[in-house]
Scaffold this motif. Structure first.
Motif, PDB file in Angstrom:
ATOM      1  N   THR A  94       0.825  -1.214   0.000  1.00  0.00           N
ATOM      2  CA  THR A  94       0.000   0.000   0.000  1.00  0.00           C
ATOM      3  C   THR A  94       0.855   1.258   0.000  1.00  0.00           C
ATOM      4  O   THR A  94       0.416   2.308  -0.469  1.00  0.00           O
ATOM      5  N   SER A  95       2.059   1.149   0.516  1.00  0.00           N
ATOM      6  CA  SER A  95       2.955   2.313   0.593  1.00  0.00           C
ATOM      7  C   SER A  95       3.628   2.614  -0.737  1.00  0.00           C
ATOM      8  O   SER A  95       4.186   3.706  -0.916  1.00  0.00           O
ATOM      9  N   GLY A  96       3.626   1.646  -1.650  1.00  0.00           N
ATOM     10  CA  GLY A  96       4.346   1.808  -2.900  1.00  0.00           C
ATOM     11  C   GLY A  96       5.853   1.720  -2.749  1.00  0.00           C
ATOM     12  O   GLY A  96       6.597   2.038  -3.682  1.00  0.00           O
ATOM     13  N   LEU A  97       6.318   1.239  -1.602  1.00  0.00           N
ATOM     14  CA  LEU A  97       7.757   1.185  -1.331  1.00  0.00           C
ATOM     15  C   LEU A  97       8.358  -0.179  -1.620  1.00  0.00           C
ATOM     16  O   LEU A  97       9.561  -0.376  -1.468  1.00  0.00           O
ATOM     17  N   GLY A  98       7.548  -1.154  -2.025  1.00  0.00           N
ATOM     18  CA  GLY A  98       8.050  -2.477  -2.320  1.00  0.00           C
ATOM     19  C   GLY A  98       8.805  -2.518  -3.637  1.00  0.00           C
ATOM     20  O   GLY A  98       8.697  -1.614  -4.479  1.00  0.00           O
ATOM     21  N   THR A 102       9.151  -8.684  -2.960  1.00  0.00           N
ATOM     22  CA  THR A 102       8.864  -8.995  -1.564  1.00  0.00           C
ATOM     23  C   THR A 102       8.124  -7.828  -0.918  1.00  0.00           C
ATOM     24  O   THR A 102       8.323  -6.664  -1.298  1.00  0.00           O
ATOM     25  N   ALA A 103       7.272  -8.155   0.047  1.00  0.00           N
ATOM     26  CA  ALA A 103       6.556  -7.109   0.773  1.00  0.00           C
ATOM     27  C   ALA A 103       7.545  -6.315   1.625  1.00  0.00           C
ATOM     28  O   ALA A 103       8.362  -6.903   2.338  1.00  0.00           O
ATOM     29  N   PRO A 104       7.491  -4.998   1.571  1.00  0.00           N
ATOM     30  CA  PRO A 104       8.417  -4.220   2.394  1.00  0.00           C
ATOM     31  C   PRO A 104       8.004  -4.246   3.863  1.00  0.00           C
ATOM     32  O   PRO A 104       6.819  -4.374   4.195  1.00  0.00           O
ATOM     33  N   ALA A 128      10.497   4.774   7.561  1.00  0.00           N
ATOM     34  CA  ALA A 128      11.635   4.115   6.909  1.00  0.00           C
ATOM     35  C   ALA A 128      11.160   2.762   6.428  1.00  0.00           C
ATOM     36  O   ALA A 128      10.177   2.215   6.950  1.00  0.00           O
ATOM     37  N   TRP A 129      11.833   2.199   5.420  1.00  0.00           N
ATOM     38  CA  TRP A 129      11.408   0.893   4.927  1.00  0.00           C
ATOM     39  C   TRP A 129      12.605   0.002   4.657  1.00  0.00           C
ATOM     40  O   TRP A 129      13.736   0.451   4.482  1.00  0.00           O
ATOM     41  N   SER A 130      12.308  -1.312   4.673  1.00  0.00           N
ATOM     42  CA  SER A 130      13.331  -2.317   4.448  1.00  0.00           C
ATOM     43  C   SER A 130      12.837  -3.314   3.412  1.00  0.00           C
ATOM     44  O   SER A 130      11.682  -3.767   3.468  1.00  0.00           O
TER      45      SER A 130
END
Length: 501
Positions: A94-98, A102-104, A128-130
């Motif tokens: 949903t964040s668009g950060l993936g 893989t799911a972030p 922050a994201w990983s």
């Protein structure tokens, strides 16, 4: 557990509790279970064993018992300290950060802005994201993502809500000095919308910090699920200094409504006994629960220390540890819903143990020494009162002194007395006799499960409905276990002691 330090003076390093190798830690952050691994992040000073340079330390475990310290996860910089927060698995990106594969993992944390920042003196929520399972993190370029222009807006706990209003992310955070929990929603973890607030209510003797909000079935009945709001405060705990309270009620996706609010928030006019506490001891603070724990378990960890004396405890080179992991349930007690807390089952297999059992032990006036004991023990005991005014156990003793865990039946109270527990002189606030209300079972008995480690004791009374956690710093030869009674006699129908090898 953590690796044993080679430092010859490191006699207090826990065997059952997580500590950093040689640095300071405090509040647990970002607790999450992901792909078979439990991740414990925490407030950490990577450069020393006192508070400062606030970053997110990191440890991992596959069994909740044995922990591996990892490199610092999210580091402070010239403009911000990284205060408390939480982590979610963004399964549907949903964040668009993936990265499309893989799911972030997405961390929401409090940016505490330093004097060098244009936002100096304020606190806001950042992201922050990983993409590698929580080991390396990237701060979002648009941080902060939620700003109230406040100096004390902090400690976001985020979770996924699914209910009649819809499916979205929910954040609970605090306005610490206002004694308010503020609730926000988001579809993408980046744009947040205010929903409601809760508080002041019940204990307000210090700032509110580190909230959590989660559902639990009452007495195991999913049809009677209620919501638990926890909030920690410092000072203002039930026995002084830091503490954590909880409310039971309803969350409709927008607002939390409490069924267990006792007063309008004036701690000066209400008895602390009337409030619901996560722990009655002095050393259980900032407790939060894991996101995504398997099998629907609600697992919680707290910081095992107290801000009154936390920076002065006599440990080296590390300072502070985490509590044991607890599993939470909600039970009916005298017509009211209350939390019941048990140490996670994983600790049953935490190493080689020798076991001693006794039955029908008579406790006469004075002390009855049982065996030399060990620094690390798990004790299960049941007491029946007799004529004694007080009875119980003395753990980590040396024949005369030790830490006293006692029952006062006429007062319906349990006590932990660490005034003669060993080194108590490092801070004027440390030596204490702490108490909590405790009623007997229907048959008049009292049951205690006690976890003793090199520098701590955690007591779970009456099936975990009352817990007390305290630090102790006994001498290396203080390992004796004794029974005692004052003003009469009592009985211990059963006693089991498992000693960790």
């Amino acid at each position: 557990m953590t690796a044993i330090s080679a430092h010859e003076d490191d006699i207090f390093r826990p065997a059952l509790h997580y500590t950093a190798k040689n640095t300071w830690l405090n509040d647990p952050n970002g607790l999450v279970y992901h792909e078979g691994i439990y991740h414990l992040y925490y407030q950490n000073n990577p450069f020393g064993n006192v508070w400062g340079n606030v970053s997110w330390g990191h440890a991992t475990s596959v069994d909740l018992v044995n922990w591996d310290e990892q490199p610092v996860a999210i580091a402070c910089d010239a403009e911000e300290d990284i205060f408390s927060g939480s982590i979610v698995i963004d399964q549907y990106n949903t964040s668009g950060l993936g990265n499309g594969q893989t799911a972030p993992l997405v961390a929401m944390y409090t940016s505490a802005y330093k004097d060098s920042s244009a936002r100096r003196g304020t606190q806001a929520q950042s992201l922050a994201w990983s993409s590698d399972g929580g080991y390396t993190w990237t701060k979002h370029h648009s941080n902060p993502v939620l700003d109230r222009n406040s100096a004390d807006f902090r400690d976001p706990k985020v979770f996924r809500y699914d209910g009649p209003p819809g499916s979205y992310w929910v954040m609970v955070a605090v306005e610490a000095n206002d004694h308010k929990v503020v609730i926000y929603s988001s579809d993408n973890l980046r744009d947040w919308h205010y929903l409601s607030s809760f508080g002041p209510a019940n204990a307000t003797g210090g700032v509110w910090e580190c909230p959590d909000l989660f559902p639990l079935p009452l007495d195991g009945d999913e049809e009677r699920t209620k919501w638990i709001l926890t909030v920690n405060l410092n000072p203002g705990g039930p026995n002084g200094g830091s503490g954590g309270q909880y409310f039971v009620g309803h969350f409709d996706g927008v607002a939390f409504t409490s069924e267990t609010t006792v007063t309008d928030g004036s701690s000066e006019t209400a008895e602390l006994d009337a409030y619901h506490w996560l722990d009655w001891g002095r050393d259980y603070y900032a407790a939060v629960s894991f996101n995504n724990a398997p099998d629907g378990r609600r697992l919680m960890v707290g910081w095992m220390n107290n801000w009154q004396y936390g920076a002065a405890i006599p440990t080296w080179p590390w300072r502070s540890s985490m509590s044991l992991v607890r599993e939470m349930s909600l039970v009916t007690d005298q017509g009211q819903p209350r939390l019941s807390q048990q140490v996670a089952d994983e600790y049953r297999n935490c190493g080689s143990m020798s076991v001693n059992t006794w039955s029908g032990l008579a406790i006469d006036e004075g002390m009855r020494h049982l065996h030399p004991g060990a620094p690390v023990e798990i004790i299960d005991v049941t007491f029946l009162p007799g004529s004694a005014e007080e009875f119980g156990l003395i753990i980590r003793g040396n024949g005369t002194d030790g830490t006293r865990i006692g029952i006062r039946p006429s007062e319906n109270r349990i006590i932990t007395d660490r005034t003669s527990s060993g080194n108590t002189e490092f801070h004027e606030s440390f030596a204490s006799i702490d108490t909590a209300p405790l009623r007997p079972a229907r048959d008049g008995s009292y049951s205690l499960k006690i976890f003793v480690d090199h520098c701590s004791v955690e007591v779970f009374a009456q099936d975990g409905q009352v817990t007390m956690t305290g630090l102790i710093f006994p001498g290396p030869d203080s390992t004796c276990l004794s029974l005692y009674a004052k003003g009469g006699t009592a009985t211990a129908p059963s006693l089991k002691v498992a000693r960790l090898g």
